[in-house]
Design a protein around this motif. Sequence first.
Motif, PDB file in Angstrom:
ATOM      1  N   ASP A  96       0.851  -1.188   0.000  1.00  0.00           N
ATOM      2  CA  ASP A  96       0.000   0.000   0.000  1.00  0.00           C
ATOM      3  C   ASP A  96       0.890   1.242   0.000  1.00  0.00           C
ATOM      4  N   LEU A  97       0.304   2.312  -0.496  1.00  0.00           N
ATOM      5  CA  LEU A  97       0.997   3.589  -0.584  1.00  0.00           C
ATOM      6  C   LEU A  97       1.031   4.304   0.766  1.00  0.00           C
ATOM      7  N   SER A  98       0.047   4.013   1.612  1.00  0.00           N
ATOM      8  CA  SER A  98      -0.142   4.801   2.842  1.00  0.00           C
ATOM      9  C   SER A  98       0.439   4.092   4.073  1.00  0.00           C
ATOM     10  N   PRO A  99       1.469   4.673   4.687  1.00  0.00           N
ATOM     11  CA  PRO A  99       2.060   4.055   5.879  1.00  0.00           C
ATOM     12  C   PRO A  99       1.052   3.901   7.019  1.00  0.00           C
ATOM     13  N   ARG A 100       0.105   4.835   7.109  1.00  0.00           N
ATOM     14  CA  ARG A 100      -0.846   4.755   8.235  1.00  0.00           C
ATOM     15  C   ARG A 100      -1.888   3.657   8.023  1.00  0.00           C
ATOM     16  N   MET A 101      -2.303   3.458   6.769  1.00  0.00           N
ATOM     17  CA  MET A 101      -3.208   2.329   6.487  1.00  0.00           C
ATOM     18  C   MET A 101      -2.451   1.037   6.798  1.00  0.00           C
ATOM     19  N   LEU A 102      -1.183   0.986   6.390  1.00  0.00           N
ATOM     20  CA  LEU A 102      -0.367  -0.217   6.615  1.00  0.00           C
ATOM     21  C   LEU A 102      -0.177  -0.500   8.104  1.00  0.00           C
ATOM     22  N   MET A 103      -0.048   0.570   8.890  1.00  0.00           N
ATOM     23  CA  MET A 103       0.138   0.388  10.323  1.00  0.00           C
ATOM     24  C   MET A 103      -1.066  -0.370  10.907  1.00  0.00           C
ATOM     25  N   ARG A 104      -2.258   0.000  10.432  1.00  0.00           N
ATOM     26  CA  ARG A 104      -3.466  -0.673  10.915  1.00  0.00           C
ATOM     27  C   ARG A 104      -3.518  -2.114  10.422  1.00  0.00           C
ATOM     28  N   ALA A 105      -3.079  -2.296   9.168  1.00  0.00           N
ATOM     29  CA  ALA A 105      -3.049  -3.660   8.627  1.00  0.00           C
ATOM     30  C   ALA A 105      -2.094  -4.537   9.444  1.00  0.00           C
ATOM     31  N   ARG A 106      -0.947  -3.978   9.811  1.00  0.00           N
ATOM     32  CA  ARG A 106       0.042  -4.746  10.602  1.00  0.00           C
ATOM     33  C   ARG A 106      -0.556  -5.173  11.937  1.00  0.00           C
ATOM     34  N   ARG A 107      -1.282  -4.237  12.558  1.00  0.00           N
ATOM     35  CA  ARG A 107      -1.895  -4.543  13.852  1.00  0.00           C
ATOM     36  C   ARG A 107      -2.911  -5.680  13.681  1.00  0.00           C
ATOM     37  N   LYS A 108      -3.738  -5.578  12.615  1.00  0.00           N
ATOM     38  CA  LYS A 108      -4.753  -6.611  12.379  1.00  0.00           C
ATOM     39  C   LYS A 108      -4.098  -7.965  12.136  1.00  0.00           C
ATOM     40  N   ALA A 109      -3.029  -7.948  11.335  1.00  0.00           N
ATOM     41  CA  ALA A 109      -2.347  -9.210  11.015  1.00  0.00           C
ATOM     42  C   ALA A 109      -1.799  -9.845  12.280  1.00  0.00           C
ATOM     43  N   SER A 110      -1.222  -9.005  13.157  1.00  0.00           N
ATOM     44  CA  SER A 110      -0.628  -9.609  14.353  1.00  0.00           C
ATOM     45  C   SER A 110      -1.726 -10.084  15.311  1.00  0.00           C
ATOM     46  N   ASN A 111      -2.866  -9.382  15.362  1.00  0.00           N
ATOM     47  CA  ASN A 111      -3.982  -9.866  16.191  1.00  0.00           C
ATOM     48  C   ASN A 111      -4.521 -11.209  15.705  1.00  0.00           C
ATOM     49  N   ARG A 112      -4.478 -11.401  14.390  1.00  0.00           N
ATOM     50  CA  ARG A 112      -4.995 -12.655  13.827  1.00  0.00           C
ATOM     51  C   ARG A 112      -3.924 -13.721  13.728  1.00  0.00           C
ATOM     52  N   ASP A 113      -2.694 -13.347  14.081  1.00  0.00           N
ATOM     53  CA  ASP A 113      -1.555 -14.256  13.944  1.00  0.00           C
ATOM     54  C   ASP A 113      -1.406 -14.707  12.477  1.00  0.00           C
ATOM     55  N   LEU A 114      -1.606 -13.738  11.595  1.00  0.00           N
ATOM     56  CA  LEU A 114      -1.581 -14.021  10.158  1.00  0.00           C
ATOM     57  C   LEU A 114      -0.188 -13.762   9.599  1.00  0.00           C
ATOM     58  N   SER A 115       0.291 -14.690   8.815  1.00  0.00           N
ATOM     59  CA  SER A 115       1.612 -14.482   8.231  1.00  0.00           C
ATOM     60  C   SER A 115       1.452 -13.823   6.857  1.00  0.00           C
ATOM     61  N   VAL A 116       1.704 -12.511   6.809  1.00  0.00           N
ATOM     62  CA  VAL A 116       1.619 -11.773   5.546  1.00  0.00           C
ATOM     63  C   VAL A 116       2.732 -10.733   5.559  1.00  0.00           C
ATOM     64  N   GLU A 117       3.393 -10.599   4.423  1.00  0.00           N
ATOM     65  CA  GLU A 117       4.454  -9.586   4.355  1.00  0.00           C
ATOM     66  C   GLU A 117       3.818  -8.280   3.889  1.00  0.00           C
ATOM     67  N   LEU A 118       3.989  -7.205   4.663  1.00  0.00           N
ATOM     68  CA  LEU A 118       3.363  -5.923   4.303  1.00  0.00           C
ATOM     69  C   LEU A 118       4.429  -4.903   3.968  1.00  0.00           C
ATOM     70  N   ARG A 119       4.282  -4.262   2.807  1.00  0.00           N
ATOM     71  CA  ARG A 119       5.317  -3.312   2.381  1.00  0.00           C
ATOM     72  C   ARG A 119       4.693  -2.047   1.810  1.00  0.00           C
TER      73      ARG A 119
END
Length: 230
Positions: A96-119
């Motif tokens: 994603d282009l937006s660091p702040r949207m990504l920050m929320r995505a990172r939080r969601k991924a870690s809450n779900r214990d989801l393995s996804v690389e976010l850049r």
Amino acid sequence: MLSAVESASKIQVGRCCITSQKVDGIDQPSKRTQRRYDRLAFAYDIMEAPLERFRFAVWRQRLRNRITGPTALEVGVGTGKNFPYYPSGVQIVGVDLSPRMLMRARRKASNRDLSVELREMDVQNLDFPDHSFDTVFATFVFCSVPDPVDGLRELRRVCRPSGRLLLLEHMRPENFVLGLFFDALNPIVVRMMGANINRRTMDNIRLAGWNVRIEENLSSDIVQWIEAVP
Ligand SMILES: C[S@@+](CC[C@H](N)C(=O)[O-])C[C@H]1O[C@@H](n2cnc3c(N)ncnc32)[C@H](O)[C@@H]1O
């Protein structure tokens, strides 16, 4: 004269093209989009909650069966709303282009214990080699990418020849009067939400060289599910 870190890129605005300057790999229209989504990030999920609950969630479910691996790329991953629909066993990268949207995505991924690389990355300039992914996908993204044809071309470049593009997108209706209404409303919506409601996305997909295999209307012809091959 452009410096070493600057280059020129063509930006499609409606039917005409303008030239924009790229500085440090991200051009001015992308910077503007980035700023808009950075601003919206804190409220994005709340603003969309009613639509998400009654419409979007059902449509997103299609992703689960259609994303195939071993590798997949989601562009415009946003706050990670598609995470619940990621199939297991597929290695997924989200950009994603937006660091702040990504920050929320990172939080969601870690809450779900989801393995996804976010850049953080611009879909118009993807930092991946050709033919890297088996599935490339996006939901409600090409309304806000400054040059959608460029972005869709980049997706085709990084998609394997045997791969597939999946899109859930809203676009300009074919109905003449409704189309004009969407054109008139567009500048206001762009300013408020960063999304163009009058993009001719089906034309853009074909212009980028994709062969459309499935084009299904989900909400009249305004929201569509699209599957295409390189
Ligand atoms: C309307 S939101 C959709 C987010 C998510 N896909 C969803 O379904 O909720 C559009 C997203 O696309 C991102 N975006 C817009 N232009 C982009 C670009 N050129 N490259 C990467 N991401 C972009 C925005 O930052 C934003 O997060």
